[in-house]
Design a protein around this motif. Structure first.
Motif, short mmCIF file in Angstrom:
data_model
loop_
_atom_site.label_atom_id
_atom_site.label_comp_id
_atom_site.label_asym_id
_atom_site.label_seq_id
_atom_site.Cartn_x
_atom_site.Cartn_y
_atom_site.Cartn_z
N GLN A 180 0.82 -1.20 0.00
CA GLN A 180 0.00 0.00 0.00
C GLN A 180 0.86 1.26 0.00
OE1 GLN A 180 -2.94 0.48 -0.60
NE2 GLN A 180 -3.68 2.35 0.38
N CYS A 203 -6.26 9.26 -12.85
CA CYS A 203 -7.00 8.92 -11.64
C CYS A 203 -6.92 7.44 -11.27
CB CYS A 203 -8.46 9.33 -11.78
SG CYS A 203 -8.72 11.13 -11.80
N GLN A 204 -6.39 6.61 -12.19
CA GLN A 204 -6.34 5.18 -11.88
C GLN A 204 -5.42 4.90 -10.70
OE1 GLN A 204 -5.19 6.56 -14.63
NE2 GLN A 204 -3.13 5.80 -15.14
N TRP A 205 -4.32 5.66 -10.55
CA TRP A 205 -3.42 5.43 -9.42
C TRP A 205 -4.10 5.77 -8.10
CZ3 TRP A 205 0.60 2.49 -9.66
CH2 TRP A 205 1.31 2.37 -10.84
N HIS A 207 -7.33 5.69 -7.59
CA HIS A 207 -8.36 4.66 -7.40
C HIS A 207 -7.74 3.38 -6.85
CE1 HIS A 207 -11.83 2.12 -8.09
NE2 HIS A 207 -11.08 1.31 -8.82
N TRP A 208 -6.60 2.97 -7.40
CA TRP A 208 -5.94 1.74 -6.92
C TRP A 208 -5.48 1.90 -5.48
CZ3 TRP A 208 -2.57 1.36 -11.95
CH2 TRP A 208 -3.37 0.86 -12.98
N HIS A 209 -4.95 3.07 -5.15
CA HIS A 209 -4.46 3.30 -3.79
C HIS A 209 -5.62 3.25 -2.79
CE1 HIS A 209 -1.82 4.68 -0.65
NE2 HIS A 209 -2.54 5.77 -0.43
N ARG A 210 -6.71 3.87 -3.12
CA ARG A 210 -7.87 3.87 -2.22
C ARG A 210 -8.49 2.49 -2.11
NH1 ARG A 210 -11.54 8.97 -3.91
NH2 ARG A 210 -12.79 8.10 -2.20
N THR A 211 -8.53 1.77 -3.23
CA THR A 211 -9.13 0.43 -3.21
C THR A 211 -8.28 -0.55 -2.41
OG1 THR A 211 -10.11 0.82 -5.40
CG2 THR A 211 -9.93 -1.47 -4.66
N ALA A 212 -6.97 -0.46 -2.56
CA ALA A 212 -6.07 -1.38 -1.85
C ALA A 212 -5.99 -1.09 -0.36
CB ALA A 212 -4.68 -1.32 -2.46
N THR A 214 -8.40 -0.91 1.77
CA THR A 214 -9.32 -1.76 2.53
C THR A 214 -8.72 -3.13 2.85
OG1 THR A 214 -11.24 -0.61 1.60
CG2 THR A 214 -11.61 -2.80 2.55
#
Length: 312
Positions: A180, A203-205, A207-212, A214
């Motif tokens: 993370q 914005c994909q980075w 999004h990936w950071h926020r999703t990971a 959890t």
């Protein structure tokens, strides 16, 4: 088996390792502050800064951050060489794994220094900066674990090992938090979050950071929950386990506030990286922590305060 005559040098090396953990955490966090303050190229040359060991007329906040980051790295390198020399000189009295481990740490610091040089000479390429962060976190985790192994009961071959589930969940938590951190580092070094918030790009980075975040938080919380439910030695680590859980909650709050404020508060961004690095250090220490040898009187003084020099 380690003889009783090795207690002083082993204890000294354990304290050195504990202090090195603090210095490595500071190194990673100062590196993050250097990036946030856009000071990565404040010293345009390497390894000197404006051609001198201590820049005078050019000194400002940005130059100081970059200069102090290099100074901290230099001190860590010298300390690791001292550790390697001591591990070799007293190799017959110390655990056999210490000498090769110390040599690997020195090698990693040399590689880290090379990556630091590339970040300056190649004008802060995102991939190199992310690799620089990855190696810094690896050094934090390895040194934190090594400090715990050195602070374990003296006759480590007789000491009971921590439960297998403890080591598995602890190691998985270290990997999850480190991954993370690297996602966040990649996002930060490419300025993806700033570009996403300002112009809706890359914005994909984010999004990936926020999703990971959890699954990483759930992994750590699972480690804490299982330890509390298991009871025995694992539950007796509750002050440190609750500290880990509190750091996870604080990290989530810092991440939310940082985005809500549009990355306008550099102190929040630096605090976010500080908490992440502390999590890596503390989780690595817990993973390598071993139960106390109740039958061995010499073990109690070392084990009772084994995390205090490094994480107290």
């Amino acid at each position: 088996m380690v003889s009783s005559s090795s207690l002083p040098i082993r204890h000294r090396l354990a304290l050195l390792a504990s202090h090195l953990v603090v210095a490595l955490v500071a190194l990673v966090v100062i590196g993050g502050a250097t990036r946030v303050m856009e000071a990565g190229l404040a010293c345009p040359d390497w390894p000197l800064c404006y051609g001198s060991l201590l820049p005078g007329r050019q000194m400002n906040v940005q130059v100081f951050l970059e200069w102090f980051h290099r100074l901290d790295a230099f001190v860590i390198g010298i300390a690791l060489l001292v550790q390697l020399g001591a591990a070799w000189w007293w190799r017959r009295q110390l655990p056999t794994w210490l000498l090769p481990c110390s040599a690997v740490l020195v090698l990693l610091v040399l590689v880290q220094g090379g990556l630091g040089a590339l970040t300056v000479l190649n004008l802060l390429p995102s991939g190199v900066v992310t690799a620089h962060l990855a190696l810094g976190l690896l050094l934090v985790a390895l040194m934190s674990g090594l400090s715990q192994l050195l602070l374990a009961p003296q006759a480590s071959s007789l000491a009971p090992s921590s439960p297998l589930w403890w080591r598995l969940l602890g190691g998985l938590s270290v990997l999850a938090v480190s991954a993370q951190c690297l996602l966040g580092g990649r996002m930060a070094t490419s300025w993806a979050a700033k570009r996403c918030l300002d112009a809706g790009q890359a914005c994909q980075w984010l999004h990936w950071h926020r999703t990971a975040a959890t699954p990483a938080a759930l992994t750590v919380c699972l480690f804490v929950a299982v330890a509390m439910v298991a009871g025995g030695w694992a539950r007796r680590q509750w002050p440190l386990l609750l500290t880990v859980a509190s750091l996870v909650l604080l990290q989530i709050a810092l991440g939310v506030f940082t985005l809500r404020l549009g990355l306008a508060q550099p102190s929040l961004t630096v605090a976010h990286q500080l908490v992440a690095c502390l999590l890596v250090a503390l989780l690595a220490a817990l993973t390598c922590r071993r139960p106390q040898l109740s039958a061995q009187p010499d073990a109690a003084p070392l084990d009772s305060s084994s995390l205090e020099p490094c994480h107290g």
